[in-house]
Design an enzyme around this catalytic site. Structure first.
Site, PDB file in Angstrom:
ATOM      1  N   ARG A  66       0.814  -1.222   0.000  1.00 53.47           N
ATOM      2  CA  ARG A  66       0.000   0.000   0.000  1.00 53.47           C
ATOM      3  C   ARG A  66       0.841   1.262   0.000  1.00 53.47           C
ATOM      4  O   ARG A  66       0.382   2.326  -0.443  1.00 53.47           O
ATOM      5  CB  ARG A  66      -1.007  -0.040   1.146  1.00 53.47           C
ATOM      6  CG  ARG A  66      -2.122  -1.044   0.886  1.00 53.47           C
ATOM      7  CD  ARG A  66      -2.986  -1.206   2.105  1.00 53.47           C
ATOM      8  NE  ARG A  66      -2.237  -1.788   3.201  1.00 53.47           N
ATOM      9  CZ  ARG A  66      -2.448  -2.990   3.716  1.00 53.47           C
ATOM     10  NH1 ARG A  66      -3.406  -3.718   3.245  1.00 53.47           N
ATOM     11  NH2 ARG A  66      -1.724  -3.450   4.700  1.00 53.47           N
ATOM     12  N   GLU A 103       5.501 -11.456  15.038  1.00 52.56           N
ATOM     13  CA  GLU A 103       5.014 -12.073  16.275  1.00 52.56           C
ATOM     14  C   GLU A 103       5.475 -13.539  16.333  1.00 52.56           C
ATOM     15  O   GLU A 103       5.965 -14.010  17.341  1.00 52.56           O
ATOM     16  CB  GLU A 103       3.492 -11.969  16.291  1.00 52.56           C
ATOM     17  CG  GLU A 103       2.895 -12.152  17.666  1.00 52.56           C
ATOM     18  CD  GLU A 103       1.386 -11.998  17.627  1.00 52.56           C
ATOM     19  OE1 GLU A 103       0.846 -11.471  16.632  1.00 52.56           O
ATOM     20  OE2 GLU A 103       0.754 -12.422  18.611  1.00 52.56           O
TER      21      GLU A 103
END
Ligand code: AMP
Length: 182
Positions: A66, A103
Site C-alpha cells: 500500500r 510475532e
C-alpha cells in the site's frame, strides 16, 4: 503545514475499519475506501505535497504494497523518482535485504542495490499506509541507509500509537503520522 481538524476528519472517516481481519482481534484499517473517495484522497495528497515540497527530497520510497500507492502518487506530485521496497523474492535485479521479527517468525524486505541511482547521500522519504509495531518500517529505513542514502523522514497515513512502533522508528528516523489512532 498542519492539517485542519475538518480535513483530518474527512480523511479518517474515509478509512474503513474491518474487525477480525485477517484474524480475530485485529481491526484492519482498509484504505481502499480512502483511495475511492476523490475528495479525501485529494486532501491527503495535497497535504503531503505541501508538507514535503520543502524537504529537498531526491526520492520517495514506498513499502510493499500500500506504500506504493501513496508513494508513487506523491513522487509524481513532487517531480521526483519512486523506489519500491518489496517483500523478499519480488525484485528482479541485485538486491540488499533486511530481516525483521514478526510475532511468530521473521520476514524480510529488499531494495534494488542501485535504487537511488548510485547517488550517495540521496535524500529519501519513506512512506507506508500504516505503522503498527514498526518492524517493517525500521527494516525499510535501515535498507535505505544500507545502500548509502539518507532516510529524511518516515510518513504514514495512520499511526497506531498504542503499539510502540512510532517510538521504535523514531530512534532511526523522524516519523510523521497524518492521523494518530489510540
Ligand atoms: P508493523 O510492521 O507491525 O508496523 O506493520 C505494518 C505493516 O502491516 C504495514 O505495511 C501495514 O499496511 C500492515 N498493517 C499492520 N497492522 C495493520 C492494520 N491494523 N490494518 C491495516 N494494515 C495493517
Amino acid at each position: 503545514m498542519s492539517l485542519s481538524e475538518q480535513d483530518r476528519r474527512i480523511i479518517e472517516n474515509a478509512i474503513r475499519d474491518i474487525p477480525d481481519f485477517p484474524k480475530p482481534g485485529i481491526v484492519f484499517k482498509d484504505i481502499t475506501t480512502l483511495l475511492n473517495d476523490k475528495e479525501a484522497f485529494g486532501i491527503l495528497m495535497n497535504h503531503l505535497h505541501v508538507r514535503y515540497g520543502g524537504h529537498a527530497l531526491d526520492y520517495v520510497a514506498g513499502i510493499d504494497a500500500r506504500g506504493f500507492i501513496f508513494g508513487a502518487a506523491l513522487a509524481q506530485m513532487l517531480g521526483i523518482g519512486f523506489v519500491p521496497i518489496r517483500k523478499k523474492g519480488k525484485l528482479p535485479y541485485t538486491t540488499v535485504s533486511e530481516k525483521y521479527a514478526l510475532e511468530y517468525g521473521v520476514d524480510e524486505v529488499e531494495i534494488h542495490i542501485d535504487a537511488f541511482g548510485g547517488k550517495n547521500g540521496a535524500r529519501v522519504l519513506l512512506i507506508d499506509d500504516l505503522i503498527a509495531t514498526g518492524g517493517t518500517a525500521v527494516a525499510a529505513a535501515n535498507l535505505i541507509e544500507k545502500i548509502g542514502a539518507e532516510c529524511v523522514e518516515a510518513c504514514f497515513i495512520l499511526g497506531l500509537e498504542a503499539l510502540g512502533g512510532i517510538e521504535k522508528l523514531t530512534e532511526v528516523t523522524p516519523v510523521y503520522a497524518v492521523i494518530g489512532v489510540d
